[in-house]
Design an enzyme around this catalytic site. Structure first.
Site, PDB file in Angstrom:
ATOM      1  N   SER A 241       0.786  -1.231   0.000  1.00  0.00           N
ATOM      2  CA  SER A 241       0.000   0.000   0.000  1.00  0.00           C
ATOM      3  C   SER A 241       0.818   1.281   0.000  1.00  0.00           C
ATOM      4  O   SER A 241       0.257   2.370  -0.104  1.00  0.00           O
ATOM      5  CB  SER A 241      -0.960   0.012   1.198  1.00  0.00           C
ATOM      6  OG  SER A 241      -0.245   0.053   2.414  1.00  0.00           O
ATOM      7  N   LYS A 286      -5.233   4.612   8.904  1.00  0.00           N
ATOM      8  CA  LYS A 286      -4.120   5.284   8.235  1.00  0.00           C
ATOM      9  C   LYS A 286      -4.298   6.798   8.244  1.00  0.00           C
ATOM     10  O   LYS A 286      -3.322   7.549   8.404  1.00  0.00           O
ATOM     11  CB  LYS A 286      -3.979   4.758   6.808  1.00  0.00           C
ATOM     12  CG  LYS A 286      -3.465   3.326   6.758  1.00  0.00           C
ATOM     13  CD  LYS A 286      -3.360   2.785   5.351  1.00  0.00           C
ATOM     14  CE  LYS A 286      -2.766   1.374   5.371  1.00  0.00           C
ATOM     15  NZ  LYS A 286      -2.669   0.775   4.025  1.00  0.00           N
TER      16      LYS A 286
END
EC number: 3.4.21.53
Length: 346
Positions: A241, A286
């Site tokens: 990611s 996140k």
């Protein structure tokens, strides 16, 4: 003893019993929480996150932060009930069934090893995407990841071999190799031209039938030969990611000027060599990690925008990123104060 005192005593014992039980009873859940961030333009343990040698680089300022998700739990380290309950109460974390992270047929070690491989592959793809964005040529190669035990390629083709041609026809993509093999009849031979240790070899391998189609039993992975070295150091971070932020960091180091405009920018997203940005998991955690690190701008994969809008922390601006090129243009517009900046809200 009065009835009131007895009630308080019994209640206290019950609370104590529940507390002790909750602390010792394991549950099959995983707690996801905001993990650390790393500036791809900075250092980790006095080593640059992105080190480029063999090509001129330029000074940078600000931050392009990759973001991570930390987890507690797993098949070999299950959490207790109290930890799960605390997670359900905390809005900055998520508590999910263990099987959503660790499939029942895969061990925790296997998942972690796969994450490490995905991180390595994402670094190569990020470098390829950055060089494509900057119009810097490189060579695509096909590497042999492994051979299948008991299949014809075993013992003839080795891990690390590079396939450059099939029956004399040059190939640069794994699907070209697969197509060439499937064009044969089971039992027909296929000649692979490979490079091994700097030497070019022709290796002929018979095909066998599997699922009605001819195969030789080679697992391939795409690779690249870049005109200079790009080394990426992220410690124990795994998964794919961080691809977008790696690409942006490479682009920033290879071009004059400050892509960040001196701002604290964070983001996430997988990256393909053609620059396409893909969605990821753990977006709420996140974003919290990014904001805790001081970021005010968050580059968000288009596929995560709807989820991100529902959980965005105060003070964090969501910028939609569909491609590396889009993200680069958005950062340039933010730095200059001119131009369009795509938003998750429209």
């Amino acid at each position: 003893m009065s009835r009131r005192a007895l009630t308080l005593l019994v209640s206290g014992f019950l609370v104590l019993a529940l507390g002790i039980g909750g602390a010792v009873v394991d549950v099959p859940y995983v707690v996801l929480s905001p993990g650390p961030t790393e500036n791809t333009l900075g250092d980790i343990d006095k080593q640059p996150v992105i080190k480029i040698t063999g090509r001129e680089t330029y000074p940078t300022t600000g931050a392009l932060r990759l973001v991570t998700v930390a987890y507690q739990g797993g098949p070999t380290s299950q959490i207790d009930l109290l930890t799960a309950l605390r997670g359900w109460i905390d809005p900055t974390v998520a508590v999910v069934p263990q099987e959503t992270i660790f499939a029942p047929d895969r061990s925790q070690k296997e998942v972690e090893e796969e994450n490490t491989i995905e991180m390595t592959n994402s670094q190569d793809d990020a470098t390829a995407a950055a060089l494509n964005e900057l119009k810097i040529p490189y060579e695509a190669v096909i590497s042999v990841a492994s051979t299948v035990k008991g299949k014809p390629a075993e013992g003839k083709i080795q891990k690390g071999d590079r396939i450059v041609a099939v029956d004399g026809e040059p190939v640069t993509r794994t699907d070209e190799v697969s197509k060439a093999v499937r064009a044969r009849e089971p039992g027909d031979p296929v000649t692979f031209t490979i490079t091994r240790g700097g030497e070019k070899l022709d290796v002929t391998v018979p095909t066998v039938a599997a699922g009605g189609e001819p195969i030789v039993g080679v697992n391939m992975q795409p690779g690249y030969e870049f005109p200079f070295d790009v080394d990426i150091n992220v410690g124990d971070v795994g998964g794919p990611s961080a691809g977008l932020m790696f690409s942006l960091g490479i682009v920033d180091k290879l071009t004059e000027g400050q892509l960040t405009g001196g701002k604290q920018i964070a983001g996430t997203g997988t990256i393909r060599p053609d620059g396409k940005v893909g969605p990821i998991g753990g977006i709420p955690q996140k974003m919290v990690g990014a904001r805790n690190a001081g970021a005010t701008i968050f580059l968000t994969p288009a596929g995560n925008c709807a989820e991100a809008l529902r959980a965005v922390p105060d003070g964090l601006r969501l910028v939609k990123a569909e491609t590396l090129h889009d993200a680069k243009l958005a950062l340039e517009a933010l730095a200059s104060g001119k131009g369009e900046v795509p938003s998750c809200s429209g």
